[in-house]
Design a protein around this motif. Structure first.
Motif, PDB file in Angstrom:
ATOM      1  N   VAL A 126       0.874  -4.303  36.511  1.00  0.00           N
ATOM      2  CA  VAL A 126       2.254  -4.520  36.078  1.00  0.00           C
ATOM      3  C   VAL A 126       3.618  -3.931  36.728  1.00  0.00           C
ATOM      4  O   VAL A 126       3.678  -2.617  36.776  1.00  0.00           O
ATOM      5  N   PRO A 127       4.185  -4.553  37.394  1.00  0.00           N
ATOM      6  CA  PRO A 127       5.562  -3.763  38.178  1.00  0.00           C
ATOM      7  C   PRO A 127       6.536  -3.489  37.287  1.00  0.00           C
ATOM      8  O   PRO A 127       6.424  -4.102  36.041  1.00  0.00           O
ATOM      9  N   VAL A 128       7.434  -2.686  37.663  1.00  0.00           N
ATOM     10  CA  VAL A 128       8.631  -2.458  37.035  1.00  0.00           C
ATOM     11  C   VAL A 128       9.319  -3.798  36.913  1.00  0.00           C
ATOM     12  O   VAL A 128      10.040  -4.190  35.644  1.00  0.00           O
ATOM     13  N   THR A 129       9.652  -4.539  38.044  1.00  0.00           N
ATOM     14  CA  THR A 129      10.398  -5.714  38.074  1.00  0.00           C
ATOM     15  C   THR A 129      10.069  -6.457  39.079  1.00  0.00           C
ATOM     16  O   THR A 129       9.641  -6.141  40.342  1.00  0.00           O
ATOM     17  N   THR A 130      10.231  -8.004  39.175  1.00  0.00           N
ATOM     18  CA  THR A 130       9.583  -8.587  40.160  1.00  0.00           C
ATOM     19  C   THR A 130      10.945  -9.719  40.487  1.00  0.00           C
ATOM     20  O   THR A 130      10.809 -10.366  41.499  1.00  0.00           O
ATOM     21  N   GLY A 131      11.776  -9.603  39.782  1.00  0.00           N
ATOM     22  CA  GLY A 131      13.259 -10.517  40.245  1.00  0.00           C
ATOM     23  C   GLY A 131      13.939 -10.033  41.204  1.00  0.00           C
ATOM     24  O   GLY A 131      13.657  -9.014  41.858  1.00  0.00           O
ATOM     25  N   ALA A 132      14.817 -11.154  41.670  1.00  0.00           N
ATOM     26  CA  ALA A 132      15.763 -10.737  42.614  1.00  0.00           C
ATOM     27  C   ALA A 132      16.780  -9.697  41.963  1.00  0.00           C
ATOM     28  O   ALA A 132      17.273  -9.763  40.870  1.00  0.00           O
ATOM     29  N   ARG A 133      16.917  -8.584  42.671  1.00  0.00           N
ATOM     30  CA  ARG A 133      17.808  -7.482  42.121  1.00  0.00           C
ATOM     31  C   ARG A 133      18.901  -7.112  43.182  1.00  0.00           C
ATOM     32  O   ARG A 133      19.009  -7.309  44.137  1.00  0.00           O
ATOM     33  N   ALA A 134      20.019  -6.715  42.590  1.00  0.00           N
ATOM     34  CA  ALA A 134      21.141  -6.050  43.433  1.00  0.00           C
ATOM     35  C   ALA A 134      21.625  -4.785  42.915  1.00  0.00           C
ATOM     36  O   ALA A 134      21.919  -4.514  41.728  1.00  0.00           O
ATOM     37  N   PHE A 135      21.753  -3.685  43.832  1.00  0.00           N
ATOM     38  CA  PHE A 135      22.171  -2.619  43.445  1.00  0.00           C
ATOM     39  C   PHE A 135      23.268  -2.035  44.609  1.00  0.00           C
ATOM     40  O   PHE A 135      23.343  -2.566  45.898  1.00  0.00           O
ATOM     41  N   TRP A 136      24.140  -1.178  44.258  1.00  0.00           N
ATOM     42  CA  TRP A 136      25.150  -0.528  45.261  1.00  0.00           C
ATOM     43  C   TRP A 136      24.309  -0.054  46.339  1.00  0.00           C
ATOM     44  O   TRP A 136      23.520   0.958  46.088  1.00  0.00           O
ATOM     45  N   ALA A 137      24.608   0.091  47.647  1.00  0.00           N
ATOM     46  CA  ALA A 137      23.761   0.507  48.776  1.00  0.00           C
ATOM     47  C   ALA A 137      24.137   1.944  48.495  1.00  0.00           C
ATOM     48  O   ALA A 137      22.918   2.819  48.791  1.00  0.00           O
ATOM     49  N   SER A 138      25.123   2.527  48.113  1.00  0.00           N
ATOM     50  CA  SER A 138      25.150   3.897  48.006  1.00  0.00           C
ATOM     51  C   SER A 138      24.181   4.491  46.731  1.00  0.00           C
ATOM     52  O   SER A 138      23.776   5.549  46.914  1.00  0.00           O
ATOM     53  N   GLU A 139      23.896   3.645  45.902  1.00  0.00           N
ATOM     54  CA  GLU A 139      22.920   4.266  44.818  1.00  0.00           C
ATOM     55  C   GLU A 139      21.674   4.102  45.366  1.00  0.00           C
ATOM     56  O   GLU A 139      20.887   4.824  44.810  1.00  0.00           O
ATOM     57  N   VAL A 140      21.355   3.255  46.256  1.00  0.00           N
ATOM     58  CA  VAL A 140      20.000   3.250  46.848  1.00  0.00           C
ATOM     59  C   VAL A 140      19.993   4.511  48.003  1.00  0.00           C
ATOM     60  O   VAL A 140      18.752   4.965  48.024  1.00  0.00           O
ATOM     61  N   GLY A 141      21.006   4.911  48.400  1.00  0.00           N
ATOM     62  CA  GLY A 141      21.198   6.076  49.284  1.00  0.00           C
ATOM     63  C   GLY A 141      21.532   5.667  50.758  1.00  0.00           C
ATOM     64  O   GLY A 141      21.224   6.470  51.716  1.00  0.00           O
ATOM     65  N   LEU A 142      21.854   4.433  50.821  1.00  0.00           N
ATOM     66  CA  LEU A 142      22.094   3.987  52.223  1.00  0.00           C
ATOM     67  C   LEU A 142      23.711   4.026  52.495  1.00  0.00           C
ATOM     68  O   LEU A 142      24.758   3.405  51.826  1.00  0.00           O
TER      69      LEU A 142
END
Ligand code: FES
Length: 633
Positions: free
Chosen positions: A316-332
């Motif tokens: 069971v993964p945490v999520t499989t859907g298409a997701r979008a996050f701020w690049a800054s939140e991801v660390g990029l």
């Protein structure tokens, strides 16, 4: 101190740390196919100031190489005073020529206009200057005249807006995101003075699409104004020293947390985007969006999500859907308005890379039945058409990626990617880019074993025959390449004098065995998927072989070694890096991004881990003899 490509780097060492990890932490990846387990012997570095080699190093490196200062980075502790020289990473080369710079049109999307459908666009806007009759605020004036319903300007951009508008005499270029399917609305992301250097005829907005593979990472710089990939860079995944495959990365995350893996993924993507930006006269902050395909575990790692659920039943993964996050939140550190979008997956083991590959191959839209085979550590297989899609994942092992193969490498410059015996009986090895040979990649391995089977040098059971047992018809030039290595029969693919590192590139009996395991897993997966769908082999109209070395695959070799049934050989085509091409398509077109959602939702996953029929088919496919009466070509 570490020396690479003539550049030296002093590395502070506080605690005892394994050299391989220290180098990876400092962005100096070393080829490590076994993930630091001390079994592959590939993580070779040149050192001075180290202690005596241990038993593993003595077993994997010949005495003369040890005497010359070569050591295994996964067996050495970094200690003060250690001097390390790292060869140019085999996977770090620019792969532009190999991976191509795929335009959507090249991937079967000719009827579609990427410019009209781009998710990000740049437009020239001329505003009437304010007056006593029209004293609307600067931002509201801009939104109204640009036709944008919302904005994602940063506070810093808003502070700079008044001066920018007045200095440019109210002629600006706006960058906007187009969101929503039926009634798309524009969201203002950024403003630049019209005619700013490189601004108008120029290109942009800029985005990046990434195929984040377990072994290889490919990043494509995209001009979203034209919908084309203008540059590409690929290198080995820098998490390799923390685990060679998905399961060992999950085990690492379980023991040490996912943060270390995530830091590696983010640092690598940041460095790759920086490189692409610099090479094209841009800055990373000019990149307005990142779209990522990858297997489900790699996408979890990138987002810092715990992948533990993927590693054990019921998967069971945490999520499989298409997701979008701020690049800054991801660390990029991209543009402040940039989003990181991950493509959707179907399940824990049918990831967004498979979804992207289906998109690139177009099998979700065709009327005829197609079979997509992605050759990697996990061989993903998809069967389907516009009326239905099913998929399975088989643990093919790392042979196709060059791991656990004595002289194996990924699909990099200098990899032997094709092998043939000329009409005169002379062995001909062809390398990627025509560079001096560095090793054998998956395509070369398939070609080589197919040729040795034809020549009678490998028998149906996978035995490399010793010179005394070779059949009469083996040409002298081939016969001369049959030697002994470590007391066992081997075949010299490239003699030492023609190899980059001055050591011969050889094929051993163990390598042939690894290929047998890998091809049997894929062939059995095809059987199981066809059986689950109730489809006869003859009904398959088109086969697409893909993978990191897809462009170099010869379908005839795939048939000769038994990876594909003979009847499918003439219907087979190779597609280079389909997952990367699909990521580019989804990043440049909203319609294609929506198609990814539809593909993920429609893919019916066939679970093979508990299938007795799969296990039986696997055993049947281990040999090289023609199966079920199907003649080899
Ligand atoms: S032996 Fe060091 S990484 Fe495989």
């Amino acid at each position: 101190m570490v020396l690479r490509d003539g550049i030296s780097l002093s590395v502070a060492v506080e605690d005892a740390v394994v050299l391989l990890e220290l180098l990876a932490d400092h962005g100096i990846p070393v080829d490590a196919p076994c993930g630091g387990a001390g079994t592959c012997g590939k993580c070779v570095v040149q050192v001075t100031g180290a202690g005596a080699p241990d038993a593993v190093e003595r077993a994997l490196l010949p005495p003369e190489r040890l005497a010359a200062g070569e050591r295994l980075a996964c067996r050495l502790l970094a200690v003060p005073g250690l001097m390390v020289t790292v060869a140019t990473a085999r996977g770090g080369a620019d792969h532009k020529a190999e991976l191509g710079a795929p335009a959507p049109a090249a991937a079967g999307a000719a009827a579609f206009s990427p410019v009209a459908d781009a998710p990000l666009r740049r437009r020239r806007v001329e505003l009437p200057p304010p007056s006593l009759d029209d004293s609307a605020a600067d931002l509201e004036r801009l939104l109204r005249h640009a036709g944008c319903g919302a904005h994602r300007l940063s506070l810093a951009a808003l502070r700079a807006l008044p001066a920018l508008l007045r200095a440019s005499e109210y002629r600006v270029d706006v960058f906007e995101a187009v969101e929503g399917a039926d009634e798309p609305s524009a969201t203002l992301l950024a403003v630049a003075p019209a005619g700013a250097p490189g601004a108008v005829e120029s290109p942009g907005p800029w985005g990046v699409a990434v195929d984040l593979g377990t072994t290889t990472v490919a990043a494509y710089l995209l001009d979203l104004g034209t919908g084309h990939a203008v540059d590409v860079h690929a290198e080995l995944n820098r998490q390799a020293d923390l685990g060679a495959d998905v399961l060992s990365r999950i085990a690492h995350a379980r023991e040490a947390g996912v943060a270390g893996l995530q830091r590696r993924a983010v640092t690598q993507l940041e460095a790759m985007m920086q490189l692409l930006a610099e090479r094209n006269g841009l800055e990373a902050a000019d990149i307005l969006g990142l779209t990522v395909a990858g297997n489900t575990t790699m996408l979890h790692v990138l987002l810092g999500l715990d992948p533990a659920g993927i590693g054990a039943a019921p998967f069971v993964p945490v999520t499989t859907g298409a997701r979008a996050f701020w690049a800054s939140e991801v660390g990029l550190p991209l543009h402040p308005a940039a989003l990181v979008r991950t493509l959707p997956a179907a399940s824990a083991y049918i990831g967004a890379d498979t979804v992207a590959a289906v998109l690139a191959a177009g099998i979700d839209e065709g009327d005829g039945l197609s079979l997509l085979v992605d050759l990697g550590t996990n061989g993903e297989i998809v069967l389907g058409s516009a009326s239905g899609l099913s998929a399975c994942s088989t643990a093919a092992g790392p042979a196709f990626e060059g791991a656990r193969i004595r002289c194996g490498v990924g699909g990099v410059q200098g990899a032997v990617a094709a092998f043939a015996i000329s009409a005169e009986g002379v062995p001909v090895a062809t390398t990627i880019g025509g560079a001096p040979a560095v090793g054998l990649c998956g395509a070369g391995l398939l070609d080589l074993v197919a040729a040795l089977l034809e020549a009678g040098i490998v028998d149906g059971g996978g035995r490399l025959l010793p010179e005394g047992e070779l059949p009469d018809g083996v040409p002298d030039a081939m016969r001369g390449r049959c030697r002994e290595v470590d007391g066992r029969p081997a075949f010299v693919v490239v003699p030492a004098a023609e190899a980059r590192d001055g050591a011969p590139i050889v094929l051993t009996e163990r390598d042939v065995r690894e290929l047998q395991f890998a091809k049997a897993a894929v062939a059995a997966g095809i059987d199981a998927l066809l059986a689950a769908a109730g489809v006869r082999l003859e009904s398959v109209e088109r086969v697409i072989l893909t993978g990191g070395f897809g462009a170099f695959l010869d379908p005839r070799s795939a048939v000769r070694v038994g990876l594909l049934p003979a009847v499918l050989g003439p219907r087979t085509e190779a597609l280079a890096n389909a997952a990367g091409v699909g990521a580019v398509m989804a990043a440049t077109s909203r319609a294609h991004a929506r198609r990814c959602d539809a593909i993920a939702a429609r893919l019916r996953v066939v679970e093979l881990s508990a299938s007795a029929a799969f296990a039986q088919a696997y055993v049947e496919h281990l040999g090289f003899a023609p199966l079920r009466g199907l003649a080899a070509p």
